[in-house]
Design a protein around this motif. Structure first.
Motif, short mmCIF file in Angstrom:
data_model
loop_
_atom_site.label_atom_id
_atom_site.label_comp_id
_atom_site.label_asym_id
_atom_site.label_seq_id
_atom_site.Cartn_x
_atom_site.Cartn_y
_atom_site.Cartn_z
N VAL A 15 -11.26 -8.56 6.45
CA VAL A 15 -10.60 -7.96 5.28
C VAL A 15 -9.10 -8.27 5.29
O VAL A 15 -8.52 -8.62 4.26
CB VAL A 15 -10.83 -6.43 5.25
CG1 VAL A 15 -9.98 -5.78 4.17
CG2 VAL A 15 -12.32 -6.13 5.00
N ILE A 16 -8.47 -8.13 6.44
CA ILE A 16 -7.03 -8.43 6.54
C ILE A 16 -6.76 -9.89 6.19
O ILE A 16 -5.81 -10.20 5.45
CB ILE A 16 -6.50 -8.10 7.95
CG1 ILE A 16 -6.55 -6.59 8.20
CG2 ILE A 16 -5.06 -8.61 8.11
CD1 ILE A 16 -5.75 -5.76 7.24
N TYR A 17 -7.61 -10.78 6.67
CA TYR A 17 -7.44 -12.21 6.36
C TYR A 17 -7.58 -12.44 4.85
O TYR A 17 -6.78 -13.18 4.25
CB TYR A 17 -8.48 -13.03 7.11
CG TYR A 17 -8.49 -14.49 6.72
CD1 TYR A 17 -7.53 -15.38 7.23
CD2 TYR A 17 -9.43 -14.98 5.81
CE1 TYR A 17 -7.52 -16.71 6.85
CE2 TYR A 17 -9.42 -16.31 5.42
CZ TYR A 17 -8.47 -17.18 5.94
OH TYR A 17 -8.46 -18.49 5.56
N GLN A 22 -4.63 -13.70 -0.28
CA GLN A 22 -4.34 -13.45 -1.70
C GLN A 22 -2.90 -13.02 -1.92
O GLN A 22 -2.53 -12.61 -3.03
CB GLN A 22 -5.28 -12.38 -2.25
CG GLN A 22 -6.74 -12.79 -2.26
CD GLN A 22 -7.00 -13.97 -3.18
OE1 GLN A 22 -6.62 -13.95 -4.34
NE2 GLN A 22 -7.64 -15.01 -2.66
N GLY A 23 -2.09 -13.09 -0.88
CA GLY A 23 -0.67 -12.81 -1.01
C GLY A 23 -0.25 -11.37 -0.74
O GLY A 23 0.91 -11.02 -0.92
N TYR A 24 -1.20 -10.53 -0.29
CA TYR A 24 -0.86 -9.15 0.01
C TYR A 24 -0.35 -9.01 1.45
O TYR A 24 -0.86 -9.67 2.35
CB TYR A 24 -2.08 -8.24 -0.15
CG TYR A 24 -2.62 -8.14 -1.55
CD1 TYR A 24 -1.95 -7.41 -2.53
CD2 TYR A 24 -3.81 -8.77 -1.90
CE1 TYR A 24 -2.44 -7.31 -3.82
CE2 TYR A 24 -4.31 -8.69 -3.19
CZ TYR A 24 -3.63 -7.96 -4.14
OH TYR A 24 -4.13 -7.88 -5.42
N GLU A 25 0.64 -8.15 1.63
CA GLU A 25 0.97 -7.72 2.98
C GLU A 25 -0.10 -6.74 3.42
O GLU A 25 -0.44 -5.82 2.68
CB GLU A 25 2.34 -7.03 3.01
CG GLU A 25 3.53 -7.94 2.86
CD GLU A 25 4.82 -7.17 3.07
OE1 GLU A 25 5.20 -6.97 4.24
OE2 GLU A 25 5.42 -6.74 2.08
N ALA A 26 -0.64 -6.91 4.61
CA ALA A 26 -1.73 -6.05 5.05
C ALA A 26 -1.69 -5.86 6.56
O ALA A 26 -1.30 -6.77 7.30
CB ALA A 26 -3.07 -6.64 4.64
N ALA A 27 -2.08 -4.68 6.99
CA ALA A 27 -2.16 -4.37 8.42
C ALA A 27 -3.41 -3.57 8.68
O ALA A 27 -3.78 -2.70 7.88
CB ALA A 27 -0.92 -3.59 8.87
N GLY A 28 -4.09 -3.86 9.79
CA GLY A 28 -5.32 -3.17 10.12
C GLY A 28 -5.18 -2.32 11.36
O GLY A 28 -4.42 -2.66 12.28
N LYS A 42 6.27 3.36 7.90
CA LYS A 42 6.35 2.76 6.57
C LYS A 42 5.14 3.19 5.75
O LYS A 42 4.00 3.05 6.20
CB LYS A 42 6.40 1.23 6.66
CG LYS A 42 6.51 0.55 5.31
CD LYS A 42 6.60 -0.96 5.47
CE LYS A 42 6.73 -1.65 4.11
NZ LYS A 42 6.82 -3.13 4.24
N LEU A 43 5.38 3.69 4.53
CA LEU A 43 4.29 4.11 3.67
C LEU A 43 3.64 2.90 3.00
O LEU A 43 4.35 2.02 2.51
CB LEU A 43 4.79 5.08 2.60
CG LEU A 43 5.28 6.44 3.07
CD1 LEU A 43 5.80 7.25 1.89
CD2 LEU A 43 4.17 7.20 3.78
N PRO A 44 2.32 2.86 2.94
CA PRO A 44 1.64 1.76 2.26
C PRO A 44 1.54 2.02 0.76
O PRO A 44 1.75 3.13 0.29
CB PRO A 44 0.24 1.78 2.90
CG PRO A 44 0.01 3.24 3.19
CD PRO A 44 1.37 3.78 3.59
#
Length: 224
Positions: A15-17, A22-28, A42-44
């Protein structure tokens, strides 16, 4: 920034990949403790939340997010293997904004993410409303009744804002479903009714301002 709380390592990495591609910043995060540590830093903009987790389940995490003013307005998509109406209604009552059932297709998940983030961007930013004891400030995502803060979920806030934007006019069920849930909305279920009921309960003394127009939809203000 999108946060994913999922203890399955293969799903989390996939999912993170997909999000990052798609250009989103993401953290798992594997565990709620790691997730809360990140939220404090940091708030998502959006949270993808699994139900079955170590330390505490996803519904408990969701309740905590909705119970804090700093995180109350963050939209949450639940990732769950459960797909019964009871489980969905329970999640909605706890404040979930959408559900994606496992196993899910990555294209579907990305479409849900885009839809939720689009709705977030549509939140009015320049208007305030005062109707009787009810005060709403979209810019601060603040709702008060008689000066006391009221915590609403993302979709509850969107419904209330839409009704206030159209004061005195009836918004049909179809209009509200389209504006709040988008194309993925199932017109045959009771999702809107559940949200209206909980919204009235949370507004307390101001709950009566949301009027039911039988067979049509809902409105705030104007003559009956």
């Amino acid at each position: 920034m999108v946060y994913l709380l999922e203890d399955d390592d293969s799903i989390r990495k996939l999912v993170i990949y997909a999000l990052q591609s798609q250009g989103y910043e993401a953290a798992g995060f594997e565990r709620p403790s790691e997730f809360w540590h990140a939220v404090n830093r940091k708030l998502p903009e959006l949270v993808l939340l699994d139900v079955m987790l170590p330390e505490e389940d996803g519904l408990s995490v969701l309740k905590k997010l909705r119970g804090a003013s700093a995180t109350n307005g963050i939209p949450v998509i639940m990732l769950t293997a459960k797909n019964t109406e009871f489980d969905r209604v329970t999640g909605l009552d706890c404040g979930a904004d959408d559900f994606v059932s496992k196993p899910f297709g990555m294209m579907e998940l990305l479409a849900r993410v885009r839809a939720v983030l689009r709705r977030t961007e549509k939140t009015p930013q320049e208007q305030q409303w005062q109707v009787g004891p009810l005060y709403v400030c979209p810019q601060r995502r603040q709702v008060q009744v008689n000066g006391q803060d009221v915590l609403l979920t993302y979709k509850e806030f969107e419904i209330l804002s839409l009704l206030l934007q159209q004061q005195g006019r009836v918004m049909t069920r179809e209009m509200l479903m389209d504006r709040v849930w988008g194309l993925e909305a199932d017109r045959e279920n009771r999702t809107l009714d559940v949200h209206i009921r909980t919204l009235r309960q949370k507004l307390g003394e101001a709950g009566h301002l949301i009027e039911t127009v039988r067979g049509v939809g809902y409105k705030i203000g104007g003559r009956a």
